[in-house]
Design a protein around this motif. Structure first.
Motif, mmCIF file in Angstrom:
data_model
loop_
_atom_site.group_PDB
_atom_site.id
_atom_site.type_symbol
_atom_site.label_atom_id
_atom_site.label_comp_id
_atom_site.label_asym_id
_atom_site.label_seq_id
_atom_site.Cartn_x
_atom_site.Cartn_y
_atom_site.Cartn_z
ATOM 1 N N ARG A 66 57.317 40.567 31.827
ATOM 2 C CA ARG A 66 57.720 40.849 33.180
ATOM 3 C C ARG A 66 57.100 41.707 34.315
ATOM 4 N NH1 ARG A 66 62.672 40.371 32.078
ATOM 5 N NH2 ARG A 66 63.159 42.674 32.317
ATOM 6 N N GLU A 67 57.068 43.107 33.485
ATOM 7 C CA GLU A 67 56.522 44.030 34.243
ATOM 8 C C GLU A 67 55.173 44.150 34.294
ATOM 9 O OE1 GLU A 67 58.610 47.175 32.194
ATOM 10 O OE2 GLU A 67 60.546 46.905 33.060
ATOM 11 N N GLN A 125 52.711 41.707 33.372
ATOM 12 C CA GLN A 125 52.191 40.576 33.416
ATOM 13 C C GLN A 125 52.464 39.428 34.884
ATOM 14 O OE1 GLN A 125 49.805 38.754 30.314
ATOM 15 N NE2 GLN A 125 50.718 40.407 29.000
ATOM 16 N N ASP A 126 53.741 40.025 35.287
ATOM 17 C CA ASP A 126 54.215 39.208 36.160
ATOM 18 C C ASP A 126 54.921 37.711 35.747
ATOM 19 O OD1 ASP A 126 55.638 38.898 38.456
ATOM 20 O OD2 ASP A 126 53.846 38.022 39.476
ATOM 21 N N LYS A 127 55.062 37.702 34.330
ATOM 22 C CA LYS A 127 55.356 36.578 33.806
ATOM 23 C C LYS A 127 56.990 36.496 33.309
ATOM 24 C CE LYS A 127 51.229 34.712 32.982
ATOM 25 N NZ LYS A 127 50.529 33.314 33.400
ATOM 26 N N TYR A 128 57.870 35.412 33.712
ATOM 27 C CA TYR A 128 59.073 35.422 33.320
ATOM 28 C C TYR A 128 59.286 34.314 32.413
ATOM 29 C CZ TYR A 128 64.068 35.170 33.764
ATOM 30 O OH TYR A 128 65.303 35.053 33.407
#
Length: 226
Positions: free
Chosen positions: A52-53, A55-58
């Motif tokens: 999340r922090e 690679q902006d992947k949730y």
């Protein structure tokens, strides 16, 4: 759709390796079970946080995945748990799912770990024993390992491999069976050229970092390691 599958794994921050392994399994699951609603979760909060922090992947955790299932009206849910052992992470998934489903409003079924029973352990041992590579004298398969009692199943795999007489060693990065055991077994095989391969669902952080350290930490005890 009235049935759902939660594709559950520990997860990995190495998304390139994830796509080569779990990602392919997820795509195949979607193809085969195209009449199911399918979502995905990762049990490692550290992995989810880093993705999340950095690679902006949730990604969902198991509770998020169950909430999503209910939002889509799904009551019959199969959790496809992608774990070698039914250890800490596997049991954490089940504990959270049971707490969420405290009133049994959902019908949740979990698949078993890879090394869930004697038959599976024997089959895995036969596959590892059959690994051939003319460029080496022995092969070492490194699993993750666990603080859970399930960790002993790696030794059970080794027992069956030894019955095959194959120059193959199974050990772990974080379990009871470590590098001292590996080196002792390689001496028994008189192995000078050794191939080390991950016995993990994703060749991620451990494969990229921990296994590569073996090249540095043991340069004089074996002739060559690849």
């Amino acid at each position: 759709m009235d049935k759902g599958i939660i594709f559950a794994s520990f997860g990995s921050t190495h998304l390139d390796q994830y796509e080569k392994s779990l990602g392919k399994a997820l795509n195949k699951t979607r193809t085969i079970f195209n009449d199911f609603y399918i979502n995905e979760c990762m049990s490692s909060e550290i992995v989810r946080k880093r993705l999340r922090e950095n690679q902006d992947k949730y990604y969902f955790n198991i509770k998020d995945a169950l909430v999503d299932m209910e939002k889509h009206g799904i009551k019959d849910i199969y959790v496809m748990a992608l774990y070698v052992l039914e250890g800490v992470e596997y049991n954490k998934l089940k504990m959270v799912a049971d707490a969420y489903n405290f009133d049994n409003r959902l019908n949740i079924t979990f698949t078993r770990g890879l090394l869930d029973e004697e038959k599976s352990i024997k089959e895995v041992a036969e596959i590892l024993s059959s690994f051939k590579d003319d460029s080496c004298d022995a092969v070492v398969f490194m699993g993750h390992g666990s603080s859970h009692d399930e960790d002993e199943k790696y030794s059970s795999v080794q027992t069956y491999i030894d019955k095959q007489g194959a120059p193959v060693v199974v050990a772990t990065v974080e379990g009871e069976v470590g590098m001292d055991y590996v080196l002792d077994r390689l001496k028994e095989f008189n192995a000078k050229r050794v191939k080390i391969a991950p016995f993990m669902l994703v060749a991620g952080d451990h494969a990229a970092n921990d296994l590569s350290l073996i090249h540095i930490s043991e340069p004089t005890r074996l002739l060559s390691i690849s």
